[in-house]
Design a protein around this motif. Structure first.
Motif, short mmCIF file in Angstrom:
data_model
loop_
_atom_site.label_atom_id
_atom_site.label_comp_id
_atom_site.label_asym_id
_atom_site.label_seq_id
_atom_site.Cartn_x
_atom_site.Cartn_y
_atom_site.Cartn_z
N PHE A 93 0.84 -1.20 0.00
CA PHE A 93 0.00 0.00 0.00
C PHE A 93 0.87 1.25 0.00
O PHE A 93 1.85 1.35 0.74
CB PHE A 93 -0.90 0.04 1.23
N SER A 94 0.50 2.21 -0.84
CA SER A 94 1.14 3.51 -0.84
C SER A 94 0.08 4.55 -1.18
O SER A 94 -0.88 4.26 -1.89
CB SER A 94 2.28 3.57 -1.85
N HIS A 95 0.28 5.76 -0.69
CA HIS A 95 -0.70 6.82 -0.95
C HIS A 95 -0.68 7.25 -2.41
O HIS A 95 -1.62 7.88 -2.89
CB HIS A 95 -0.44 8.02 -0.04
N SER A 96 0.41 6.96 -3.14
CA SER A 96 0.47 7.32 -4.55
C SER A 96 1.36 6.36 -5.31
O SER A 96 2.21 5.67 -4.73
CB SER A 96 0.98 8.76 -4.73
N SER A 97 1.14 6.30 -6.62
CA SER A 97 1.92 5.44 -7.50
C SER A 97 2.84 6.31 -8.34
O SER A 97 2.39 7.24 -9.01
CB SER A 97 0.99 4.62 -8.40
N THR A 98 4.12 6.02 -8.32
CA THR A 98 5.09 6.77 -9.12
C THR A 98 5.95 5.79 -9.91
O THR A 98 6.04 4.60 -9.57
CB THR A 98 6.02 7.60 -8.21
N PRO A 99 6.62 6.25 -10.97
CA PRO A 99 7.48 5.34 -11.74
C PRO A 99 8.56 4.69 -10.89
O PRO A 99 8.85 3.50 -11.07
CB PRO A 99 8.07 6.26 -12.81
N ARG A 100 9.15 5.44 -9.99
CA ARG A 100 10.22 4.87 -9.15
C ARG A 100 9.67 3.79 -8.21
O ARG A 100 10.30 2.72 -8.04
CB ARG A 100 10.90 5.97 -8.33
N LEU A 101 8.53 4.04 -7.62
CA LEU A 101 7.94 3.05 -6.71
C LEU A 101 7.51 1.81 -7.48
O LEU A 101 7.75 0.68 -7.04
CB LEU A 101 6.76 3.65 -5.97
N ARG A 102 6.90 2.01 -8.64
CA ARG A 102 6.47 0.85 -9.44
C ARG A 102 7.68 0.01 -9.86
O ARG A 102 7.62 -1.23 -9.89
CB ARG A 102 5.68 1.31 -10.67
N ILE B 212 8.65 -2.10 -6.92
CA ILE B 212 7.70 -3.20 -6.71
C ILE B 212 8.00 -4.33 -7.69
O ILE B 212 8.00 -5.52 -7.32
CB ILE B 212 6.25 -2.71 -6.87
N GLU B 213 8.27 -3.99 -8.94
CA GLU B 213 8.63 -5.00 -9.94
C GLU B 213 9.96 -5.67 -9.58
O GLU B 213 10.13 -6.88 -9.77
CB GLU B 213 8.71 -4.36 -11.33
N PHE B 214 10.88 -4.87 -9.05
CA PHE B 214 12.17 -5.42 -8.64
C PHE B 214 11.98 -6.46 -7.53
O PHE B 214 12.58 -7.55 -7.57
CB PHE B 214 13.08 -4.29 -8.16
N LEU B 215 11.16 -6.16 -6.54
CA LEU B 215 10.88 -7.12 -5.48
C LEU B 215 10.24 -8.39 -6.03
O LEU B 215 10.57 -9.50 -5.60
CB LEU B 215 9.97 -6.50 -4.42
N GLY C 8 11.63 2.62 -16.22
CA GLY C 8 12.40 1.40 -16.28
C GLY C 8 12.70 1.05 -17.72
O GLY C 8 12.04 1.53 -18.64
N THR C 9 13.69 0.22 -17.93
CA THR C 9 14.07 -0.19 -19.29
C THR C 9 14.19 -1.71 -19.33
O THR C 9 14.10 -2.38 -18.31
CB THR C 9 15.41 0.43 -19.71
N ASP C 10 14.44 -2.23 -20.53
CA ASP C 10 14.66 -3.67 -20.66
C ASP C 10 16.14 -3.99 -20.82
O ASP C 10 16.49 -5.05 -21.34
CB ASP C 10 13.83 -4.26 -21.80
#
Length: 445
Positions: A8-17, A20-23, A362-364
């Protein structure tokens, strides 16, 4: 059916997303981001992680966030380290962990500090002495892995049904071929000049060796390829070779002429057994169009796609270098290490995807960090071969502890038969034997 984990987070940002994908990739379980508090309360998940400024539920893992992942600018960030579970940590905060694991990991993985004003080394590269890892004494540790393994234990302790698959330790030997041979295929002009210099300086043994090699009575001292074949077969290794094939020679690009059939045949022969990558020349950093010509040459010689690279002299600058590589079709990058000292440049010892801080996305491009380079051990750290072996063992032990990927970087001249590099190939073989014995023991436990 319960989900593995929700955040849970109060907002979604590119860095946070991105984190989350990294985890999700690291733990092999999906982590889903929820930005609505009520939906978070109602979510049926084995593990709940609250990444907000206030606690929500009693049994959750609460991480009080640092502002970093909610920003879209690059600015100086205050980094103050403290001791956390026998390791260093920073971005101290209240909550279940006592620091912001996500923001601290992002800071190191993204190489955030390399985007800030910094001192350059003598080659115009990011000087490792700028890095927080150097200043705080954890450059020789994969700190992010150590954090994540501690966090794994916390996830299981808080939520017994939450299980994550543990990756197995892996080892990848890589080789940079800057000059395929010392004497052979160098041309009469270079060999004549070298021979006369050796005579003028009374280096009789070197002059004698050069003549014997050119008369095919002695193996070229840089020719370690068949010996390496034997090691790879003996220990079941699948190495990666990076070739420097600069089409425009210069002070730092001193490779065998790409027009030499022998070089083309060597690349072709090795590509029949192993993967071949590009070692982008120093000149390609100044003239980007050269990169594609070098990739095309490797591709033609090897008859295989060229998707892996490592910068010559580890000459890289973020984000420009990685962007050029992506545009040229590179998807696997091996320059995440220093050309001045050994250790973990991103404080991580497994592959991960690069985050472009200036583009905020993020990149590939898959980054595969190396921890040890022979030239660093010899030229920069002034080590003897036996001391380099001890350093390799230390990296092996800590990487094995976190089930990471160990990547080493060697050059064919260090592993050849020249008297100047006496003892280095023996220590490399000794390390491979030790590693094989350790893996055999681990597999039988």
């Amino acid at each position: 059916m319960k989900e593995a984990a929700v955040v849970f987070s109060h907002s979604s940002t590119p860095r946070l997303r991105y984190m989350i994908e990294f985890l999700s990739r690291y733990y092999g379980q999906p982590f889903r981001l929820i930005c609505d508090e009520e939906r978070y309360r109602q979510a049926a998940a084995s593990c709940k992680i609250n990444y907000s400024f206030h606690a929500v539920e009693a049994d959750e893992i609460w991480i009080h966030p640092h502002p970093l992942l909610f920003e879209s600018i690059i600015r100086p960030v205050k980094v103050e380290c403290f001791h956390w579970r026998q390791q260093k940590a920073f971005f101290k905060s209240e909550g279940s962990l006592g620091f912001d694991l996500l923001a601290a990991s992002f800071y190191l993985l993204s190489r955030y500090e390399e985007y800030l004003p910094h001192e350059k080394d003598t080659f115009g590269r990011y000087d490792h002495r700028n890095a927080v890892a150097w200043k705080e004494g954890f450059l020789q540790l994969p700190l992010v892995n150590l954090w994540l393994e501690q966090f794994r234990e916390m996830l299981i302790e808080k939520n017994p049904v939450f299980r994550t698959p543990v990756a197995a330790f892996s080892f990848l030997p890589t080789y940079d071929i800057d000059r395929a041979w010392n004497y052979l295929h160098n041309g009469w002009f270079r060999n004549t000049g070298g021979f006369l210099k050796e005579l003028a300086k009374a280096k009789w043994q070197l002059a004698r060796t050069r003549l014997r090699v050119l008369r095919h009575k002695q193996q070229d001292p840089f020719d370690a390829y068949e010996w390496l074949d034997g090691l790879h077969e003996k220990y079941g290794l699948d190495p990666l070779y990076f070739f420097l094939v600069a089409v425009e020679k210069g002070r730092y690009d001193n490779n065998i002429d790409t027009g030499k059939p022998a070089l083309q045949q060597l690349i072709r022969r090795l590509s029949q057994r192993y993967r071949i990558g590009i070692h982008p020349s120093w000149a390609s950093g100044d003239t980007p169009s050269l990169l594609q010509r070098e990739i095309d040459f490797i591709k033609e010689c090897s008859a295989q796609p060229v998707t892996a690279s490592r910068q010559h002299f580890i000459r890289m600058e973020l984000p420009e270098t990685y962007r050029r590589l992506l545009a040229a079709g590179i998807r696997e990058e091996h320059s995440m290490g220093y050309g001045t000292t050994n250790g973990f440049r991103a404080s991580f010892t497994a592959s991960y995807y690069w985050y472009d801080l200036k583009a905020e996305e993020g990149t590939d491009l898959r980054v595969r960090p190396f921890c040890f380079m022979d030239a660093n051990a010899y030229y920069e750290q002034k080590q003897r071969p036996e001391e380099a072996f001890d350093e390799l063992l230390k990296y092996y032990q800590v990487i094995r502890e976190v089930n990471g990927e160990m990547i080493t970087l060697w050059h064919n001249d260090f592993l050849g038969t020249g008297t100047f590099w006496k003892g280095w190939r023996e220590q490399y073989e000794r390390f491979l034997a030790h590693l094989a014995a350790g893996q055999h023991t681990a597999n039988n436990q």
